[in-house]
Design a protein around this motif. Structure first.
Motif, PDB file in Angstrom:
ATOM      1  N   ARG A 102      -5.184   4.271  -2.658  1.00  0.00           N
ATOM      2  CA  ARG A 102      -6.566   4.469  -2.204  1.00  0.00           C
ATOM      3  C   ARG A 102      -7.555   4.483  -3.362  1.00  0.00           C
ATOM      4  O   ARG A 102      -8.721   4.129  -3.200  1.00  0.00           O
ATOM      5  N   GLN A 144       0.850  -1.185   0.000  1.00  0.00           N
ATOM      6  CA  GLN A 144       0.000   0.000   0.000  1.00  0.00           C
ATOM      7  C   GLN A 144       0.889   1.240   0.000  1.00  0.00           C
ATOM      8  O   GLN A 144       1.840   1.337   0.769  1.00  0.00           O
ATOM      9  N   THR A 145       0.578   2.183  -0.887  1.00  0.00           N
ATOM     10  CA  THR A 145       1.417   3.376  -0.994  1.00  0.00           C
ATOM     11  C   THR A 145       0.616   4.547  -1.528  1.00  0.00           C
ATOM     12  O   THR A 145      -0.323   4.370  -2.299  1.00  0.00           O
ATOM     13  N   ASP A 198      -6.825  -6.654  -0.452  1.00  0.00           N
ATOM     14  CA  ASP A 198      -7.146  -6.319   0.939  1.00  0.00           C
ATOM     15  C   ASP A 198      -6.699  -7.392   1.920  1.00  0.00           C
ATOM     16  O   ASP A 198      -6.577  -7.124   3.129  1.00  0.00           O
ATOM     17  N   ALA A 227      -0.622  -0.805  -4.487  1.00  0.00           N
ATOM     18  CA  ALA A 227      -2.033  -0.473  -4.312  1.00  0.00           C
ATOM     19  C   ALA A 227      -2.171   0.904  -3.665  1.00  0.00           C
ATOM     20  O   ALA A 227      -1.451   1.239  -2.721  1.00  0.00           O
ATOM     21  N   LYS A 266       3.025   5.816  -5.927  1.00  0.00           N
ATOM     22  CA  LYS A 266       3.415   4.577  -6.599  1.00  0.00           C
ATOM     23  C   LYS A 266       4.749   4.709  -7.327  1.00  0.00           C
ATOM     24  O   LYS A 266       5.551   3.769  -7.330  1.00  0.00           O
TER      25      LYS A 266
END
Length: 655
Positions: A354, A232-233, A558, A352, A236
């Protein structure tokens, strides 16, 4: 050489130099030699080509290989010829003369392998010629494309059933690396034997499971050397730089759209990382050059859409990074599986953010636009081609998508979805893969050519070759073949392509490279717009299944408490796996997000092998906590393996 069909191992040793088969190759070959219809489920890098090439050599006749991958066709034909095995390929973009020559040669027994794109199967000339061939085996590569419930359904694959009827008694081998149990059943149903099934050896012991008359062999999809990581970032590109600087070796970076490939490639080059971009819209000559540069290591990173990678044999890819999530587990698994085919450690990293959830969910409504929108597209197509109600049966048009979108104010992605729905409903046949041929027209008079100076040796050689091989160049556009020009000039196709572009810029001639042109064939006479019907099977059922696949991809992203490797394997009903111990979930659950100490030390020494000083952040490793890296660096300094100076690390002379 006399070929003994009882000894496929000798064929393997003679032509490939391997001592023995691996995985399920031997089972598949044994099944084919006993003329059973067979389905092989083999992961990327599992050795699919051996599974059909060996039995085809053992049988009398030509093996027809159906595959949508032109790059794979060319690559495998070249590899077979190097082994003194006769082979040819037929695909869109070739001249009619080339296709006829290959088909006639196959009829006369000149080839052991004939590769064919699925679009060629429905042509009358192919079906006439195939009846005259002595066919030993029909191989269907990427067999999941025949399943209407698969992630990559291609209507042209349904023509294989027609070819089966033309070849009674010829066994079929279907191969795929991505198939759920539902897709397996669908493949076998569509490829089920016609009225006359192939003869089977009565005394053979049946191995594998039987599905709709097919013997199905499964090879575990587990890849112990491949670590799956989701990171998660919020930035990217910055994360991409970290990963590429942390893990050496060849890499593929996948992005969603064509424009993104160029943008990311340019930014990587600005950061000192060699990169090229690749997408389906590039001229063929450009594609070949870029692909070769990456395969040969002349450039490190290929930034691409999903048009790149299928059928390309490069075993030493250390990284596959997704900047955008695919819309299905099948697509992700296949693309990620291009890393580490040599069995050495490799990483598949999905970045990935938001916005990814919203973007993925939005694809459902784009891929399945409202029924009213689909009906409107049908009406506007008829107006665009000036078809009256009752006209248009079996009429084919070249489709200028850009002009259509501008005239009727459509977004290309949603328009293409509507065209695919109209195709599945039976109103049109929309084909994106037909290619035009290259054309040239001289803009100067023939006599003026002699007064031109400073064109360069290469350009002059191309002009001489054009004048020798092609007529009518000064009066109208004439079709040319870059490969033929290249042979006359002793040059590569890319050099010819660049020379023709240069001559176009200099206004000596006008060169129109071959390109893919969509075509639309109306399969029925035009109906009133209100009569356009999309059945539940065409629309609601597929939309529901597509939404389910998208949700499963989101579940993978997720997921934070189940081994990613097992998650992927169990999606394909492979329950034989164990926690991999290498993915980000496994490492997090172990309380330490680091690889084994020896592997981390090796990684640090690899980074330091360039002889330059490095900052701590240069040693970042996907799935590894910075604290663990810092602790390992300190341990290596204390042991004398490396040294530290001014806060930076270097290889110790003794290491």
């Amino acid at each position: 050489m006399r070929i003994d069909e009882k000894d496929p191992r000798r064929l393997l040793q003679t032509f490939w130099g391997y001592d023995d088969f691996r995985g399920i190759q031997s089972d598949i070959i044994h099944s084919i030699l006993h003329r059973h219809d067979t389905l092989g489920l083999m992961p990327t890098g599992g050795g699919k080509s051996i599974a059909f090439q060996v039995p085809a050599l053992a049988l009398e006749g030509v093996c027809i290989v159906v595959t949508p991958l032109i790059a794979l066709m060319k690559d495998q034909v070249e590899h077979l010829r190097r082994r003194s095995i006769t082979a040819a390929a037929i695909y869109s973009g070739q001249t009619r003369e080339e296709m006829l020559r290959h088909l006639d040669n196959a009829v006369f027994g000149a080839y052991k392998f004939l590769y064919v794109s699925p679009e060629r199967l429905s042509t009358e000339i192919f079906q006439v010629k195939v009846r005259k061939m002595k066919v030993s085996l029909l191989t269907v590569d990427e067999a999941h494309c025949i399943s209407q419930w698969g992630y990559d359904f291609r209507p042209s694959y349904l023509e294989i059933a027609t070819i089966r009827r033309l070849l009674p008694g010829v066994p079929v081998l279907a191969l795929t690396a991505t198939a759920t149990p539902d897709v397996v059943r669908d493949i076998c149903t569509h490829l089920a034997p016609p009225d006359t099934p192939p003869a089977a050896a009565p005394d053979e012991e049946a191995k594998g499971e039987w599905v709709e008359g097919f013997r199905v062999f499964r090879m575990s999809f587990a890849r112990p050397n491949l670590a799956y990581v989701v990171r998660q970032t919020g930035d990217k590109f910055r994360e991409l730089l970290h990963i590429l600087r942390s893990v050496p070796g060849s890499a593929i970076v996948y992005t969603r759209n064509r424009q993104g490939t160029r943008e990311v490639s340019d930014r990587l080059n600005e950061e000192g990382i060699q990169a090229l971009f690749f997408h389906a819209g590039l001229p063929n000559a450009d594609k070949d050059v870029r692909q070769r540069a990456w395969q040969e290591g002349a450039t490190r990173v290929m930034v691409a859409t999903n048009a790149f990678g299928m059928g390309i044999d490069k075993p030493d890819v250390r990284l596959v990074i997704h900047l955008d999530a695919p819309d299905s587990i099948e697509a992700y698994f296949q693309e990620a599986g291009r890393a580490g085919r040599d069995g050495l450690p490799a990483y598949a990293v999905l970045l990935a953010g938001r916005e990814d959830h919203a973007n993925l969910l939005r694809r459902v409504s784009v891929t399945f636009p409202p029924r009213e929108y689909v009906s409107r597209v049908y009406e506007e197509l008829c107006c665009f081609f000036q078809l009256a109600v009752g006209d248009g049966f079996r009429v084919t048009y070249e489709f200028d998508e850009e002009t259509f979108c501008h005239a009727f104010r459509h977004f290309p992605t949603q328009l293409e979805s509507a065209l695919h729905l109209l195709s599945r409903a039976g109103y049109i046949d929309y084909r994106e893969e037909d290619e035009t041929r290259s054309r040239v027209l001289f803009l100067v008079h023939r006599d003026d050519l002699y007064s031109l100076h400073r064109l360069g040796r290469t350009a002059e050689a191309v002009i001489r070759a054009l004048l020798r091989t092609t007529c009518g160049l000064f009066s109208d556009y004439s079709f040319i073949e870059e490969a033929e020009i290249a042979r006359h000039c002793d040059m590569t196709e890319h050099e010819v392509y660049e020379a023709l572009k240069q001559l176009t810029t200099q206004r000596v001639l006008h060169y129109v490279p071959r390109k893919k042109v969509p075509r639309i064939t109306f399969l029925t006479r035009r109906v009133e717009t209100r009569e356009v019907t999309l059945t539940a099977e065409v629309y609601e059922n597929r939309r529901t299944q597509y939404a389910t696949r998208v949700q499963q991809m989101l579940d993978y992203i997720d997921n934070g408490d189940y081994c990613r490797s097992r998650f992927l394997l169990e999606y394909f009903a492979d329950y034989s796996g164990h926690d991999c111990g290498r993915c980000d979930v496994c490492l997090q659950q172990k309380g330490s997000t680091s690889p084994a100490p020896a592997a981390l030390c090796d990684h640090i020494l690899t980074v330091l092998a360039d002889g330059r000083p490095h900052r701590p952040t240069d040693f970042d490793l996907p799935g590894t906590a910075p604290a663990r890296i810092a602790a390992t660096l300190q341990e290596m300094v204390e042991s004398g393996s490396i040294k530290m100076q001014d806060g930076q690390y270097m290889a110790h002379p003794a290491s």
